[in-house]
Design a protein around this motif. Structure first.
Motif, mmCIF file in Angstrom:
data_model
loop_
_atom_site.group_PDB
_atom_site.id
_atom_site.type_symbol
_atom_site.label_atom_id
_atom_site.label_comp_id
_atom_site.label_asym_id
_atom_site.label_seq_id
_atom_site.Cartn_x
_atom_site.Cartn_y
_atom_site.Cartn_z
ATOM 1 N N UNK A 30 -73.160 66.973 -60.691
ATOM 2 C CA UNK A 30 -72.398 65.797 -61.120
ATOM 3 C C UNK A 30 -70.910 66.124 -61.185
ATOM 4 N N UNK A 31 -70.577 67.273 -61.790
ATOM 5 C CA UNK A 31 -69.169 67.672 -61.893
ATOM 6 C C UNK A 31 -68.538 67.812 -60.510
ATOM 7 N N UNK A 32 -69.263 68.414 -59.593
ATOM 8 C CA UNK A 32 -68.759 68.630 -58.242
ATOM 9 C C UNK A 32 -68.459 67.304 -57.548
ATOM 10 N N UNK A 33 -69.302 66.318 -57.762
ATOM 11 C CA UNK A 33 -69.108 65.038 -57.085
ATOM 12 C C UNK A 33 -68.114 64.132 -57.799
ATOM 13 N N UNK A 34 -67.707 64.493 -58.996
ATOM 14 C CA UNK A 34 -66.660 63.750 -59.692
ATOM 15 C C UNK A 34 -65.278 64.286 -59.344
ATOM 16 N N UNK A 35 -65.213 65.486 -58.804
ATOM 17 C CA UNK A 35 -63.924 66.106 -58.492
ATOM 18 C C UNK A 35 -63.039 65.274 -57.568
ATOM 19 N N UNK A 36 -63.545 64.712 -56.473
ATOM 20 C CA UNK A 36 -62.653 63.932 -55.603
ATOM 21 C C UNK A 36 -61.982 62.763 -56.328
ATOM 22 N N UNK A 37 -62.724 62.091 -57.199
ATOM 23 C CA UNK A 37 -62.139 60.978 -57.962
ATOM 24 C C UNK A 37 -61.062 61.496 -58.898
ATOM 25 N N UNK A 38 -61.346 62.618 -59.576
ATOM 26 C CA UNK A 38 -60.379 63.183 -60.504
ATOM 27 C C UNK A 38 -59.133 63.680 -59.781
ATOM 28 N N UNK A 39 -59.312 64.253 -58.600
ATOM 29 C CA UNK A 39 -58.169 64.711 -57.812
ATOM 30 C C UNK A 39 -57.314 63.520 -57.392
ATOM 31 N N UNK A 40 -57.945 62.439 -56.995
ATOM 32 C CA UNK A 40 -57.197 61.235 -56.609
ATOM 33 C C UNK A 40 -56.394 60.698 -57.789
ATOM 34 N N UNK A 41 -56.991 60.707 -58.978
ATOM 35 C CA UNK A 41 -56.276 60.251 -60.167
ATOM 36 C C UNK A 41 -55.092 61.161 -60.472
ATOM 37 N N UNK A 42 -55.287 62.471 -60.326
ATOM 38 C CA UNK A 42 -54.197 63.413 -60.557
ATOM 39 C C UNK A 42 -53.070 63.217 -59.548
ATOM 40 N N UNK A 43 -53.421 62.993 -58.289
ATOM 41 C CA UNK A 43 -52.398 62.747 -57.272
ATOM 42 C C UNK A 43 -51.582 61.515 -57.606
ATOM 43 N N UNK A 44 -52.256 60.479 -58.059
ATOM 44 C CA UNK A 44 -51.563 59.255 -58.437
ATOM 45 C C UNK A 44 -50.613 59.513 -59.610
ATOM 46 N N UNK A 45 -51.081 60.252 -60.593
ATOM 47 C CA UNK A 45 -50.250 60.576 -61.752
ATOM 48 C C UNK A 45 -49.051 61.421 -61.342
ATOM 49 N N UNK A 46 -49.275 62.398 -60.474
ATOM 50 C CA UNK A 46 -48.187 63.256 -60.005
ATOM 51 C C UNK A 46 -47.163 62.438 -59.231
ATOM 52 N N UNK A 47 -47.627 61.513 -58.392
ATOM 53 C CA UNK A 47 -46.704 60.672 -57.634
ATOM 54 C C UNK A 47 -45.866 59.813 -58.573
ATOM 55 N N UNK A 48 -46.490 59.267 -59.602
ATOM 56 C CA UNK A 48 -45.763 58.467 -60.583
ATOM 57 C C UNK A 48 -44.707 59.314 -61.285
ATOM 58 N N UNK A 49 -45.079 60.540 -61.673
ATOM 59 C CA UNK A 49 -44.122 61.433 -62.326
ATOM 60 C C UNK A 49 -42.990 61.815 -61.382
ATOM 61 N N UNK A 50 -43.298 62.074 -60.134
ATOM 62 C CA UNK A 50 -42.260 62.402 -59.145
ATOM 63 C C UNK A 50 -41.285 61.239 -58.966
ATOM 64 N N UNK A 51 -41.826 60.027 -58.918
ATOM 65 C CA UNK A 51 -40.959 58.849 -58.801
ATOM 66 C C UNK A 51 -40.044 58.730 -60.017
ATOM 67 N N UNK A 52 -40.584 58.973 -61.200
ATOM 68 C CA UNK A 52 -39.785 58.902 -62.425
ATOM 69 C C UNK A 52 -38.687 59.960 -62.424
ATOM 70 N N UNK A 53 -39.015 61.155 -61.969
ATOM 71 C CA UNK A 53 -38.031 62.238 -61.912
ATOM 72 C C UNK A 53 -36.912 61.885 -60.931
ATOM 73 N N UNK A 54 -37.279 61.321 -59.777
ATOM 74 C CA UNK A 54 -36.261 60.921 -58.797
ATOM 75 C C UNK A 54 -35.333 59.855 -59.375
ATOM 76 N N UNK A 55 -35.889 58.920 -60.128
ATOM 77 C CA UNK A 55 -35.067 57.891 -60.757
ATOM 78 C C UNK A 55 -34.124 58.502 -61.789
ATOM 79 N N UNK A 56 -34.624 59.471 -62.548
ATOM 80 C CA UNK A 56 -33.770 60.136 -63.540
ATOM 81 C C UNK A 56 -32.638 60.901 -62.860
ATOM 82 N N UNK A 57 -32.955 61.620 -61.789
ATOM 83 C CA UNK A 57 -31.905 62.331 -61.054
ATOM 84 C C UNK A 57 -30.873 61.357 -60.506
ATOM 85 N N UNK A 58 -31.321 60.209 -59.995
ATOM 86 C CA UNK A 58 -30.400 59.206 -59.482
ATOM 87 C C UNK A 58 -29.477 58.712 -60.592
#
Length: 81
Positions: free
Chosen positions: A44-72
């Protein structure tokens, strides 16, 4: 307390029994019931990993966007001084 359903017998191949023995050895369990639980949880844990990775990628992208806005904003404010 967990409710248990008794399953008396079911057929497994020699290969599956070897895999279960491997799970028992690696997890330190002496009984097959616990080894089955470990194997199922791992599955079960193994098959939940892709979903969790996708959520982490989304969170990281949101944080990266926020950082770029702060630098701007820092660049704009720094240029106005």
């Amino acid at each position: 307390m967990n409710e248990h359903i008794r399953t008396d017998t079911f057929k497994v191949s020699k290969k599956d029994d070897e895999a279960l023995s491997y799970v028992m050895e690696k997890s330190g369990n002496k009984n097959k019931s616990e080894a089955y639980r470990v194997a199922l949880k791992t599955y079960v844990d193994l098959h939940q990993l892709p979903r969790e990775v996708a959520e982490l990628r989304s969170t990281i992208q949101t944080l990266n966007d926020s950082i770029q806005q702060l630098y701007f904003k820092l660049d704009v404010q720094g240029g106005q001084s």
